[in-house]
Design an enzyme around this catalytic site. Structure first.
Site, PDB file in Angstrom:
ATOM      1  N   LYS A  22      -5.786   8.268  -3.445  1.00 43.32           N
ATOM      2  CA  LYS A  22      -6.430   7.826  -2.186  1.00 43.32           C
ATOM      3  C   LYS A  22      -5.626   8.369  -1.007  1.00 43.32           C
ATOM      4  O   LYS A  22      -6.198   8.964  -0.081  1.00 43.32           O
ATOM      5  CB  LYS A  22      -6.455   6.302  -2.121  1.00 43.32           C
ATOM      6  CG  LYS A  22      -6.774   5.735  -0.741  1.00 43.32           C
ATOM      7  CD  LYS A  22      -6.857   4.228  -0.718  1.00 43.32           C
ATOM      8  CE  LYS A  22      -5.534   3.552  -0.495  1.00 43.32           C
ATOM      9  NZ  LYS A  22      -5.017   3.522   0.880  1.00 43.32           N
ATOM     10  N   ASP A 306       4.052   0.160  -1.893  1.00 43.32           N
ATOM     11  CA  ASP A 306       2.714  -0.042  -2.462  1.00 43.32           C
ATOM     12  C   ASP A 306       2.761  -0.555  -3.891  1.00 43.32           C
ATOM     13  O   ASP A 306       1.712  -0.860  -4.456  1.00 43.32           O
ATOM     14  CB  ASP A 306       1.913   1.272  -2.414  1.00 43.32           C
ATOM     15  CG  ASP A 306       1.579   1.656  -0.987  1.00 43.32           C
ATOM     16  OD1 ASP A 306       1.115   2.790  -0.769  1.00 43.32           O
ATOM     17  OD2 ASP A 306       1.809   0.833  -0.084  1.00 43.32           O
ATOM     18  N   ARG A 398     -11.155  -0.624  -2.125  1.00 39.62           N
ATOM     19  CA  ARG A 398     -10.639   0.390  -1.188  1.00 39.62           C
ATOM     20  C   ARG A 398      -9.731   1.377  -1.915  1.00 39.62           C
ATOM     21  O   ARG A 398      -9.630   2.527  -1.538  1.00 39.62           O
ATOM     22  CB  ARG A 398      -9.838  -0.278  -0.071  1.00 39.62           C
ATOM     23  CG  ARG A 398     -10.625  -1.221   0.784  1.00 39.62           C
ATOM     24  CD  ARG A 398      -9.868  -1.626   2.013  1.00 39.62           C
ATOM     25  NE  ARG A 398      -9.357  -0.450   2.712  1.00 39.62           N
ATOM     26  CZ  ARG A 398      -8.727  -0.536   3.886  1.00 39.62           C
ATOM     27  NH1 ARG A 398      -8.526  -1.702   4.438  1.00 39.62           N
ATOM     28  NH2 ARG A 398      -8.300   0.546   4.488  1.00 39.62           N
TER      29      ARG A 398
END
Ligand code: EPZ
Length: 419
Positions: A22, A306, A398
């Site tokens: 992403k 993350d 997402r």
């Protein structure tokens, strides 16, 4: 709206393929603005953030086609609008990445200020300061950034703080600037190297890729290109933790372990057997309970922020005490109260969580808040006794491609149901 319903307790076993990254796809899609022709991307993930980026580019006059073989054809070479509207920018902060390319190609841009988000205020002052140093005139009013530049002039940029997307904005702006730009204290994430490699394939002249001192020699123009996006190290890390937290085993195909050294080091510390071949990673817990591990997030190549929420979930059922310190974002602990409702023993002290591992969590009705916090709730639900329901699954979509399908493939009992 949808929610996930998980029956916990199954050890996960199996093989999955890492999706495209992403955080590499988004800057590369925005880099299409710089090209004089269309780009074709392969291995782009099917994520709502990618769709949002394509809608934003389309609103500005770009065209795209999702080919039947999943190749993504994007032509942003002739924009008809230089405005990135609040309605789209508010849903995805990475929209700030239109700024550098639009200034470089068109000499102007009007971009809605991206708001903060659940994990922090997320200012963009470092983006704006660096672009002004390249010669842009920038004014912020009525919630918009008005930027203008007759010409961008290469110069030395010194970032006081390591910042991923500000580094990416400056790289993209500098590719068409007059003269040479050197970025000092540049972020070194693999996604930045992927962006640089793509830009060089388009005709840019970027050197020292992968280091904290990047040199960009401005060129006249960049051409369209066909490029394959690098695999997603955070998605891969999340599935490795899913196998670890349930005592199972997993092989991740199409994943470069070299970009995951810090994460793999911590998985070895918790007691996982890790095997890495040229393009795959295998983890095997052999049914063992994970050992507690201390975490401190930092910039690449150190432990990634993350992956913090995922390892917090792992520590809640690990054997022993641990501390998890978040140094990048000021509010990246939205998963803590939800994990505590599942029986986790967590104490928040400033930017550190103290954790005492418990034998097992119990399922609960939970609320997702931000992308990686939501992932940590899924991981906890996979390990918990009983049923876990997670609302507001759009946060997960997402950054995770069909997460429930991939987890089902690995033996999880998980369903996506309408609210
Ligand atoms: C990128 O966000 C990633 N997003 C984030 O991934 C990731 O967590 C983050 O880098 C850190 O690795 C994308 O790549 C699209 P930063 P970014 O600028 O660039 C402060 C995910 O889950 N800062 O490196 O926005 C900032 O507040 C997402 O996939 C300023 O103060 O992060 C933060 O404390 C979440 N002023 C620190 O720097 C600025 O102008 C690092 O942020 C810019 C940043």
């Amino acid at each position: 709206m949808y929610k996930l319903v998980i029956q916990g307790g199954n050890a996960l076993h199996g093989t999955i393929r890492a999706a495209g990254s992403k955080n590499s796809s988004l800057p590369i899609l925005f880099a299409s603005i710089l090209a004089d022709g269309p780009i074709t991307l392969t291995n782009t993930p099917h994520l709502s953030d990618v769709s949002t980026t394509l809608r934003l580019l389309m609103d500005m006059g770009a065209e795209f086609i999702l080919e039947s073989n999943n190749d993504l054809f994007v032509d942003s070479s002739k924009l008809t609008s230089l405005v990135a509207d609040y309605n789209l920018v508010k849903t995805m902060r990475a929209s700030i990445l239109v700024l550098g390319p639009m200034l470089a190609k068109y000499g102007e841009a009007k971009v809605s200020l991206p708001g903060g988000c659940a994990i922090g205020t997320r200012p963009v002052n470092l983006h704006l300061k660096a672009l002004e140093e390249l010669g842009a005139t920038i004014e912020v009013k009525n919630g918009y950034i008005y930027a203008q530049a007759d010409a961008l002039i290469g110069t030395d940029i010194y970032f006081d703080q390591v910042t991923v997307t500000a580094t990416e904005n400056v790289i993209m702006a500098a590719t068409l600037a007059k003269g040479t730009t050197t970025i000092h204290n540049a972020a070194q994430e693999p996604e930045i190297s992927d962006l640089c490699n793509c830009l060089n394939t388009m005709g840019a002249k970027i050197s020292n890729i992968g280091t904290s001192t990047l040199t960009i020699e401005g060129v006249k123009s960049l051409s369209g290109v066909k490029y394959s996006v690098c695999p997603d190290r955070i998605e891969a890390g999340t599935y490795l933790v899913a196998a670890a937290i349930t005592g199972g085993s997993i092989t991740i195909k199409n994943m470069r372990h070299q970009s995951m050294r810090a994460t793999l080091g911590k998985l070895i510390e918790i007691g996982a057997d890790i095997k890495t071949e040229n393009n795959s990673i295998t983890l095997d817990m052999k049914g063992r309970r994970p050992k507690a591990v201390n975490i401190k997030t930092s910039t690449y190549p150190n432990f990634p922020t993350d992956m913090q929420a995922q390892f917090t979930a792992l520590n809640t059922i690990a054997d022993g005490h641990s501390s998890i310190t978040e140094t990048i974002f000021e509010n990246r602990f939205m998963h803590i109260p939800e994990l505590s409702r599942m029986g986790a023993d967590l104490t928040l002290e400033g930017n550190t969580v103290l954790c005492k591992g418990v034998k097992s969590l119990t399922g609960a009705h939970l609320m997702a808040t931000d992308l990686r916090a939501s992932a940590s709730l899924v991981l906890a639900g996979l390990a918990a006794k009983g049923t876990t329901t997670i609302e507001r699954v759009y946060h997960l979509d997402r950054g995770y491609e069909t997460i429930e399908e991939k987890l089902k493939l690995l033996g999880a009992q998980i369903e996506r149901v309408q609210d």
